[in-house]
Design a protein around this motif. Structure first.
Motif, short mmCIF file in Angstrom:
data_model
loop_
_atom_site.label_atom_id
_atom_site.label_comp_id
_atom_site.label_asym_id
_atom_site.label_seq_id
_atom_site.Cartn_x
_atom_site.Cartn_y
_atom_site.Cartn_z
N THR A 129 15.07 -11.96 17.84
CA THR A 129 13.99 -12.55 18.65
C THR A 129 14.41 -13.96 19.03
OG1 THR A 129 12.30 -11.27 17.48
CG2 THR A 129 11.57 -13.20 18.71
N PHE A 130 14.17 -14.31 20.28
CA PHE A 130 14.46 -15.66 20.75
C PHE A 130 13.34 -16.10 21.69
CE2 PHE A 130 16.19 -18.42 24.13
CZ PHE A 130 16.53 -19.52 23.35
N GLN A 131 12.86 -17.31 21.50
CA GLN A 131 11.88 -17.87 22.43
C GLN A 131 12.12 -19.37 22.57
OE1 GLN A 131 8.21 -16.83 20.29
NE2 GLN A 131 7.84 -19.01 19.94
N ILE A 132 11.74 -19.89 23.73
CA ILE A 132 11.96 -21.31 23.99
C ILE A 132 10.99 -21.76 25.09
CG2 ILE A 132 13.74 -20.97 25.77
CD1 ILE A 132 15.23 -23.38 24.50
N PHE A 147 10.88 -15.61 26.44
CA PHE A 147 10.88 -14.81 25.21
C PHE A 147 11.84 -13.64 25.40
CE2 PHE A 147 9.45 -11.06 22.90
CZ PHE A 147 9.29 -11.55 21.60
N PHE A 148 12.55 -13.28 24.32
CA PHE A 148 13.47 -12.14 24.40
C PHE A 148 13.55 -11.47 23.03
CE2 PHE A 148 17.69 -10.19 24.08
CZ PHE A 148 17.67 -9.37 25.21
N ASP A 192 10.60 -11.64 28.51
CA ASP A 192 9.28 -12.03 29.01
C ASP A 192 9.39 -13.46 29.53
OD1 ASP A 192 6.63 -12.42 29.59
OD2 ASP A 192 5.89 -12.19 27.55
N VAL A 193 8.91 -13.68 30.74
CA VAL A 193 8.93 -15.01 31.36
C VAL A 193 7.50 -15.37 31.75
CG1 VAL A 193 9.79 -16.44 33.25
CG2 VAL A 193 11.25 -14.66 32.27
N SER A 198 7.02 -9.39 32.37
CA SER A 198 7.70 -8.87 31.19
C SER A 198 8.31 -7.51 31.51
CB SER A 198 6.73 -8.73 30.00
OG SER A 198 5.71 -7.80 30.30
N HIS A 199 9.32 -7.16 30.74
CA HIS A 199 10.00 -5.87 30.95
C HIS A 199 10.44 -5.34 29.59
CE1 HIS A 199 12.21 -2.85 33.26
NE2 HIS A 199 13.17 -2.96 32.34
#
Length: 742
Positions: A582-585, A594-595, A619-620, A633-634
């Motif tokens: 998981t990565f978010q920033i 988000f990924f 997700d943007v 999101s996808h």
């Protein structure tokens, strides 16, 4: 089991003095609140009334997150006063860089990414429950109900109150007027003492939390650490009566034959009425007749391919959300979305002293069933009526423990399901908690369910049990859980998708606490493992994983979880290795990224074989100014069997909102799915290509949570190998609701 439970209750009574002593060592400041007199304060985001000169002035001295109880890096001053009908709160949130303030127009309860400031009120001063009210810099509201017993914070609490916010050259100012009729508190003469806290969320490169009270991270409770405020003389909660009539008009059109363009449609108009009556300071009666439960908030779509168990979706209907925390249990035997189409319902919830109780009954025109098993579950609906009833009683014990009883009953023409439940939360020390739950069920399904889904014939019964221990201190966290669910246990008013199960789980982790401006905001490492068998002792699955989590600048978060598991289906054993990331920033104040990803092995549950999974979910979220919000999101999933693709699934979702102001907004929702399945690799017939498109357009004007106007349109499209893309359904709807307070 009963003897063990009684022994633990006795033990908790012995250790409560130790826990009370630990809590008393936490810092609890005491304040006095002054009355503003008889003049109401105008809520406009400007603290210019003379009544504010008499208010109690309180600063927020501590940063409690991410650093631990250091001096707050920006200044916040709050003013508290009251008259006979309202509690008034005004706060000046100073900011050295007002251009960096994050304050956007949105629907209520959607301000978590913004700057916001507010108050926490433990009105019964029992350190178990609290009302929370927050406001962002442009006046958008967030209200919540906090329950220490169930360890939840719920946005389902929707009070009617007034707020305003204004950005200034020095920061921003918020004002709120909370009617005493919108909250519950003791109806006693003279002065009252409430627990309270003041909190400011300051999201910048890091997300900071400033508060009135320091937080001891070795205490697994938060309300036990809040300050006390005395005053409120001459206030009364009153018998708050609210009538909420609704009028709904809709036209639904559907294609009965997808090969032609003709739609079959019908127009309907329905009037409904819901009522809320504050019978006593902490008892609420809700009733509804012919309710409109049309869901104007579209559920977030999920891919439902190769899933072992049924998916659940959150409850959104206000009648069921009111006081729903009382019905929470670890094994979820109350899931009100199973009450699909109620004609009428009555609910009573409340608390007197250390006794809390709730009762709900609804007459439902459709009976939804979740049919569980050890390796999978299925759902069906009976086109018959049922009466759904729930009774709950919970008793507080000592400082922060409780025991309870819960009974659910669903009665149909030739069907019933009844569940009996006893549960307990036992706080045995400042950082340690034990939860116990013992259940029994009785069920009799109609013949069509017995034959179609191979369910037991005639009346049958079974039991379930769960025990869990958790430890959460400043650095260490540990939990262990054992669950035992009989093969014939059914909780048809709950969400229990797996039975015939004996499951053990344990997790151990260590978290580091940052100093001021440290290189991390959160840092932890943990390991967990599970072991599951059926009631006969046959292995179902076992495995474990390790998790490393880092939070840092730009509100970034990185989580890496490698793991392995073993699944057994009959005589076949499947070993799986996987890694989740998981990565978010938040690189700029208006952009959030988000990924999530999964790589490794995963079961093909349809054909019972091991495959290789790739799952990607970016997700943007992008905000344009203070009025526009875009969320794209996808989700992509691909499962391969021996280097051949079994299926490829794509789900794209777009949410576009234009908020004119706090009350008026327009929303567009698009949900597109594309599923391709390789017929040659399946052992059952499948559709090789399925594409769907759901769209919804909605205009909303919302004065308060229940005085609303909705106008909208939605439709569905379908495409397969044999069906060209065609519109299958469309709906036009209009709804108006009004909250009349007496």
């Amino acid at each position: 089991m009963l003897r063990i439970g009684l022994a633990l209750v006795s033990a908790i009574l012995l250790v409560q003095p130790v826990l009370s002593e630990a809590i008393e060592k936490s810092s609890k400041r005491k304040f006095w609140i002054n009355s503003s007199g008889t003049n109401e304060i105008k809520i406009d985001g400007v603290l210019d009334e003379t009544e504010w000169n008499q208010a109690t002035v309180i600063s927020l001295p501590y940063e409690v997150r991410p650093a631990e109880n250091i001096e707050a890096r920006v200044k916040t001053e709050c003013y508290l006063t009251y008259d006979r009908s309202h509690l008034y709160v005004g706060c000046i949130a100073f900011d050295p860089d007002p251009d960096s303030i994050r304050g956007r127009y949105s629907d209520r309860d959607r301000i978590s990414a913004d700057d916001h400031v507010g108050i926490v009120l433990d009105t019964f001063n029992d350190e178990r429950r609290a009302f929370k009210f927050f406001v962002n810099p442009v006046g958008v509201q967030l209200d919540q109900f906090q329950d220490e017993v169930s360890s939840t914070e719920r946005n389902s609490f929707d009070a009617i109150w007034d707020s305003a916010g204004k950005i200034t050259a020095d920061g921003y100012v918020i004002e709120m007027a909370i009617p005493f009729r919108s909250i519950r508190f003791p109806n006693t003469p003279g002065q009252q003492t409430w627990g309270f806290d003041l909190v400011r969320i300051y999201p910048r490169e890091r997300r900071y939390t400033f508060a009135l009270n320091p937080q001891d991270r070795n205490l697994a409770c938060s309300l036990c650490q809040v300050s006390k405020i005395t005053g409120f003389e001459g206030i009364t909660p009153g018998n708050n009566i609210e009538l909420d009539p609704t009028l709904t008009a809709s036209r639904q059109e559907r294609k009965l034959d997808l090969s032609i363009d003709d739609f079959d449609g019908a127009t309907s108009t329905d009037a409904g009425l819901s009522a809320i009556w504050g019978l006593a300071p902490n008892w609420t009666l809700n009733a509804t007749a012919n309710p409109d439960f049309s869901n104007v908030e579209a559920d977030v779509a999920r891919l439902d391919v190769n899933k072992q168990f049924s998916l659940s979706f959150p409850e959104r209907r206000s009648f069921f959300l009111e006081g729903d925390d009382l019905f929470d249990t670890p094994i979820e035997i109350v899931f009100t979305r199973n009450i699909a189409d109620p004609v009428a319902g009555v609910k009573l919830t409340g608390k007197s002293g250390g006794n809390a109780a709730g009762f709900l009954t609804a007459y439902d025109e459709i009976t939804n069933l979740l049919l569980p098993g050890p390796r999978g579950s299925s759902t069906t609906s009976l086109n018959e009526e049922s009466i759904d009833s729930i009774f709950r009683y919970r008793r507080d014990i000592g400082t922060d423990s409780a025991v309870g009883f819960l009974f659910t009953d669903r009665e149909g023409t030739d069907y019933y399901n009844r569940v009996f439940n006893v549960d307990a939360k036992l706080r045995i020390s400042a950082s340690n908690t034990i939860r116990l739950q013992l259940l029994g069920s009785q069920t009799d399904y109609p013949d069509v369910v017995v034959q179609r889904f191979s369910q037991p014939d005639g009346s049958f019964s079974d039991r379930a049990f769960q025990a869990a221990f958790s430890h959460s201190s400043r650095n260490w966290f540990f939990s262990a859980q054992y669950r035992d669910v009989g093969a014939d246990f059914r909780a048809d008013m709950g969400f229990v998708p797996r039975v015939d199960l004996r499951s053990s789980f344990a997790s151990l982790g260590y978290r580091f606490v940052p100093e001021k401006d440290d290189w991390f905001t959160s840092l932890s490492i943990s390991v967990d493992g599970h072991y599951r068998t059926d009631q006969a002792g046959n292995l179902l699955e076992e495995g474990g994983q390790a998790t490393f989590e880092y939070g840092g600048p730009l509100q970034s978060l990185i989580s890496i979880s490698p793991g392995m598991s073993r699944r057994v289906f009959g005589t076949q054993t499947f070993d799986e290795i996987f890694i989740n990331t998981t990565f978010q920033i938040n690189p700029k104040k208006d952009i959030f990224l988000f990924f999530f990803s999964t790589f490794g092995n995963e079961m093909d549950f349809v054909n019972l074989r091991k495959g290789d999974i790739v799952r990607l979910a970016p997700d943007v979220q992008y905000r344009i100014g203070r009025h526009v919000f875009i969320d794209l999101s996808h989700t992509y999933e691909r499962l391969e069997i021996e280097n051949e693709t079994l299926f490829t699934a794509n789900l794209t979702q777009l949410r576009l909102l234009y908020n004119v102001n706090r009350r008026l907004f327009f929303r567009v929702v698009l949900q597109y799915t594309d599923l391709e399945q390789n017929e040659d690799l399946y052992t059952i017939p499948v559709e090789p290509l399925t594409k769907t498109l759901f769209s919804q357009l909605l205009a909303t004007y919302k004065i308060n949570p229940r005085t609303v106007l909705f106008i909208g349109y939605s439709d569905n499209h379908l495409e397969t190998i044999t069906i060209p893309r065609t519109q299958t359904q469309r709906t036009f709807f209009f709804k108006v609701g009004y909250a009349l307070q007496l």
